[in-house]
Scaffold this motif. Structure first.
Motif, PDB file in Angstrom:
ATOM      1  N   SER A  45       0.849  -1.192   0.000  1.00 61.35           N
ATOM      2  CA  SER A  45       0.000   0.000   0.000  1.00 61.35           C
ATOM      3  C   SER A  45       0.882   1.239   0.000  1.00 61.35           C
ATOM      4  CB  SER A  45      -0.925   0.015   1.225  1.00 61.35           C
ATOM      5  OG  SER A  45      -0.165   0.053   2.430  1.00 61.35           O
ATOM      6  N   THR A  46       0.414   2.280  -0.610  1.00 63.72           N
ATOM      7  CA  THR A  46       1.012   3.617  -0.658  1.00 63.72           C
ATOM      8  C   THR A  46       2.377   3.647  -1.363  1.00 63.72           C
ATOM      9  OG1 THR A  46       2.231   3.590   1.460  1.00 63.72           O
ATOM     10  CG2 THR A  46      -0.108   4.163   1.534  1.00 63.72           C
ATOM     11  N   ALA A  59       4.793   0.668   1.450  1.00 64.58           N
ATOM     12  CA  ALA A  59       4.515   0.011   2.729  1.00 64.58           C
ATOM     13  C   ALA A  59       4.026  -1.400   2.458  1.00 64.58           C
ATOM     14  CB  ALA A  59       3.468   0.796   3.522  1.00 64.58           C
ATOM     15  N   VAL A  60       4.513  -2.351   3.254  1.00 65.35           N
ATOM     16  CA  VAL A  60       4.149  -3.759   3.085  1.00 65.35           C
ATOM     17  C   VAL A  60       3.597  -4.278   4.402  1.00 65.35           C
ATOM     18  CG1 VAL A  60       4.910  -6.062   2.412  1.00 65.35           C
ATOM     19  CG2 VAL A  60       5.970  -4.043   1.371  1.00 65.35           C
ATOM     20  N   GLY A  61       2.347  -4.701   4.381  1.00 64.65           N
ATOM     21  CA  GLY A  61       1.734  -5.273   5.562  1.00 64.65           C
ATOM     22  C   GLY A  61       1.921  -6.778   5.591  1.00 64.65           C
ATOM     23  N   THR A  62       2.334  -7.303   6.732  1.00 61.04           N
ATOM     24  CA  THR A  62       2.510  -8.743   6.903  1.00 61.04           C
ATOM     25  C   THR A  62       1.860  -9.191   8.203  1.00 61.04           C
ATOM     26  OG1 THR A  62       4.688  -8.348   7.901  1.00 61.04           O
ATOM     27  CG2 THR A  62       4.638  -8.923   5.560  1.00 61.04           C
ATOM     28  N   TYR A  70      -2.031  -7.231  11.339  1.00 60.13           N
ATOM     29  CA  TYR A  70      -1.041  -6.949  10.313  1.00 60.13           C
ATOM     30  C   TYR A  70      -0.160  -5.795  10.784  1.00 60.13           C
ATOM     31  CZ  TYR A  70      -3.790  -9.902   7.208  1.00 60.13           C
ATOM     32  OH  TYR A  70      -4.438 -10.964   6.645  1.00 60.13           O
ATOM     33  N   THR A  71       1.132  -5.929  10.567  1.00 60.27           N
ATOM     34  CA  THR A  71       2.053  -4.836  10.845  1.00 60.27           C
ATOM     35  C   THR A  71       2.686  -4.414   9.530  1.00 60.27           C
ATOM     36  OG1 THR A  71       3.843  -6.386  11.358  1.00 60.27           O
ATOM     37  CG2 THR A  71       2.506  -5.583  13.191  1.00 60.27           C
TER      38      THR A  71
END
Length: 734
Positions: A45-46, A59-62, A70-71
């Motif tokens: 995202s973004t 930004a990568v959420g995992t 999710y962080t």
């Protein structure tokens, strides 16, 4: 894991940076065949681009190690597409809101602990602070922290001006007073909020007691260098003990440039001019009966002086990007809707000096979203829904001529323009793949995929396009949608059909959705139909007008027509069908249930049921009343047809849903059991089911609850459509 590792499809990253595998020992055919694998897929995202165009950050959420949230971490991408992606932040709390200073330093927000702060100074509970990573590399450091946290940050392209948006308790005199009031509320465990205006909540958050304010970062005292490294270096040369030395960040403070805003900045967009002198912001004016409208304000970042540039009784305004020469800005103008007028969205150019307004591409039959300017100011880069896609377009600022740049079957978001104007960078997705970073040649439309932190997941089937024609009153209208099918669907193995209605309703099935993912159901063997009926965006204003205030008419007719078209296909089993939807899609699911028995099962999530009840209790009743008169609400209310429902229904609702309050789900559930054509029997048994989430909102976002959501949906559909039994999550205790 090294900083250049690509996150593979079945893994996540834990707080220590190690790969965390789902619990299953056997690798599924695709990640969509296992909910554990699906929720562990990384999510981009973004985008943020440095002023020189050499650095690009996403930004990568995992999934966290415990699998309950999710962080997000920041990853650097190579704008040239040569080097692999590189992770640049790592913490259990995650990072967001990336913005580059003109010198290349990277700002971001994070609630992770400040290593330079003692436990006693940290207070109770983490809040998002403003952090900085120097352009030359090194550890991130806290630039500024405050008890109320930082919500968003913007940095000027050509100056050292930085603005932040942050919440302030309405009665606070200054930052110290705000901190003291927050401490008192926390220590005394006071959660009460006293309102004097409307609304009091929004989507899934209770509004107040904090209100949004815009601030400018400035030096805290003489000799402090602010965020300008040259000033900090001069201060260090003059006196090594001053802030700005290698061991200290310059002390900063916040200048509140909107102290008297009240609730005017609720959900207001803002745009900082390249020279940093002007912050454009939406600014809500209160009206009678709790209503308001957004005007366009220009705030001087040095003094806080505010000028209203655009204010119309029949329209609302939100700022787009400011031109490279700082003289004008793109503005989004939305007509205030009424029972007979849709909320038409157009663009304009506004002069920052006198507020003069010039329409831009006013005759273009699309609803555009501005992304940026070409460096010479000759054109604006925008995106707009179009025919089940969201392409990138260029609008000539002199003539208003629109040119489509991208020609693929994809949706583009988070578009940023390179400083030379040759390229744009964006996240691209479709129902064939999740968001991935790309470089767009603005002259040729050529697309270069950039090395991504996350690989494309393998799909369990294929995607096709379907369409039909609906004729009414002598007028024919094309209705189209996407159809996701299992890989083996054929005339010999026809797949059961699931009609999935999108929310909105001013929306479209055009981009990948982690929340509403058809491939999970495709992996279960269903063909999933994703249609765009009347009210959908991307087909022109008349297409929206067809369904405006007529939710139960043209949208329903369109949905049934395109379902008929799909069922005529030899690879579809028309004897085994179901329907589902969320929000407006849930409304349509309820309406469908009361108007046809053609489906074997219906799933309705966060759905509108009794429109007379919904209207006064939703978070934005004032908007609702602009479309639905009392007469229209009565005519289009699904609850009036409960006695005609003879289809098993799965009702799903979250208690923290303020857009569609849980009372809609509770009333629907009671009336299904007491008044529908399939009521509960004398033993209280029923074919219907109610999946209730006490601590979830409109979307059900936490990974463990998303897993439960899909598991229960799969179970319900399998029972009634396939005649099969599947297991339910053990966590339900059943």
């Amino acid at each position: 894991m090294t900083s250049e590792t690509v996150l593979s499809e079945p893994s996540s990253v834990d707080d220590a940076g190690q790969a965390a595998q789902p619990a299953e020992a056997v690798r599924p055919a695709t990640p969509f065949h296992s909910l554990d694998h699906y929720i562990a897929l990384p999510r981009l995202s973004t985008l943020a681009l440095s002023a020189d165009g050499n650095r690009l950050v996403t930004a990568v959420g995992t999934l966290s190690a415990k699998g309950t949230e999710y962080t997000t971490a920041l990853w650097e991408l190579d704008p040239a597409g040569q080097r692999p992606a590189r992770r640049i932040t790592r913490s259990a709390k995650g990072e967001a809101g990336a913005a580059f200073l003109r010198n290349g330093d990277l700002l971001f927000t994070s609630a992770r602990p400040d290593p330079d702060m003692s436990d006693a100074d940290a207070g109770n509970g983490p809040v998002a602070a403003l952090w900085k990573i120097p352009a030359a590399g090194g550890e991130g450091r806290v630039v500024l922290s405050r008890p109320g946290g930082i919500a968003a940050v913007q940095a000027a392209r050509d100056a050292d001006t930085v603005t932040v948006t942050a919440p302030v308790l309405a009665g606070s005199a200054d930052e110290d007073d705000d901190a003291a009031r927050r401490k008192a509320r926390q220590e005394r465990k006071v959660g009460a909020i006293l309102h004097s205006g409307y609304p009091v909540r929004f989507w899934d958050q209770d509004l107040g007691p904090g209100q949004a304010r815009h601030f400018v970062l400035e030096p805290a005292g003489p000799g402090a260098g602010g965020l300008d490294p040259s000033a900090a270096a001069e201060a260090a040369d003059a006196d090594p003990g001053l802030p700005g030395t290698i061991d200290a960040e310059p002390a900063l403070k916040l200048l509140n440039i909107t102290p008297d805003a009240g609730a005017a900045l609720l959900e207001a967009g803002s745009a900082l001019s390249p020279d940093g002198r002007t912050l454009l912001t939406g600014y809500r004016r209160p009206l009678a009966r709790g209503d308001s409208r957004s005007v366009l304000a220009a705030v001087d970042t040095a003094t806080g002086a505010r000028r209203i540039l655009l204010d119309s009784e029949d329209a609302e305004y939100q700022p787009g990007p400011v031109s490279p020469d700082n003289r004008r800005a793109v503005v989004v103008r939305e007509l205030i809707s009424g029972p007979d007028r849709i909320p038409d969205v157009t663009l304009g150019l506004v002069s920052l000096s006198d507020g003069g307004f010039v329409p831009l591409a006013a005759d273009w039959d699309r609803w555009p979203h501005p992304a940026g300017w070409l460096p010479d100011g000759s054109a604006v880069v925008v995106t707009a829904d179009e025919d089940g896609r969201t392409p990138v377009f260029l609008i000539d600022t002199a003539s208003g001529t629109v040119r489509r740049v991208t020609g693929d079957d994809a949706a583009y978001t988070d578009v940023v323009v390179s400083p030379d104007g040759r390229y744009a960078y964006a996240l691209r997705s479709s129902y064939r793949f999740p968001p991935e970073p790309v470089r767009i040649d603005l002259a040729s439309g050529g697309i270069l995929p950039l090395p991504s932190p996350a690989a494309r997941p393998q799909l369990p089937g294929r995607l096709e396009e379907v369409e039909t024609t609906v004729t009414a009153n002598g007028t024919s209208t094309r209705v189209r949608g996407w159809l996701a099918l299992p890989a083996d669907a054929s005339a010999q193995r026809p797949a059961p059909l699931l009609l999935w209605v999108h929310g909105g309703p001013l929306s479209s099935w055009n981009a990948w959705s982690w929340r509403w993912c058809p491939w999970i159901l495709v992996a279960c063997g269903y063909a999933v139909l994703l249609p765009d009926p009347a009210l959908s965006t991307g087909y022109g204003k008349e297409f929206v007008r067809r369904g405006w205030g007529r939710w139960g008419q043209e949208p329903f007719t369109d949905l049934m027509a395109i379902t008929d078209e799909a069922e005529r296909r030899p690879d579809i089993d028309s004897s085994r069908t179901a329907a589902m939807g969320g929000s407006f899609g849930g409304y349509m699911a309820n309406w469908i249930a009361g108007h046809t028995d053609r489906f074997r099962a219906i799933v309705t999530h966060a759905s509108l049921w009794a429109l007379d009840q919904f209207g006064p209790t939703t978070d934005v009743s004032t908007y609702w009343e602009k479309e639905m008169t009392a007469e229209r609400a009565e005519a289009n209310s699904p609850h009036r047809h409960v006695e005609e429902i003879r289809t098993p229904m799965l009702v799903i609702h979250g208690d923290k849903d303020y857009r569609v309050p849980v009372g809609e789900g509770l009333r629907l559930w009671y009336e299904l059991l007491s008044r529908s054509g399939l009521p509960a029997d004398e033993n209280g048994d029923t074919v219907h089911r109610f999946l209730y989430f006490p601590d979830e909102n409109h979307w059900v976002l936490s990974p463990q609850h998303a897993r439960v959501w899909y598991s229960v949906v799969e179970n319900f559909l399998a029972r009634h459509v396939l005649g099969q039994e599947t297991g339910l999550p053990a966590e339900l205790g059943l």
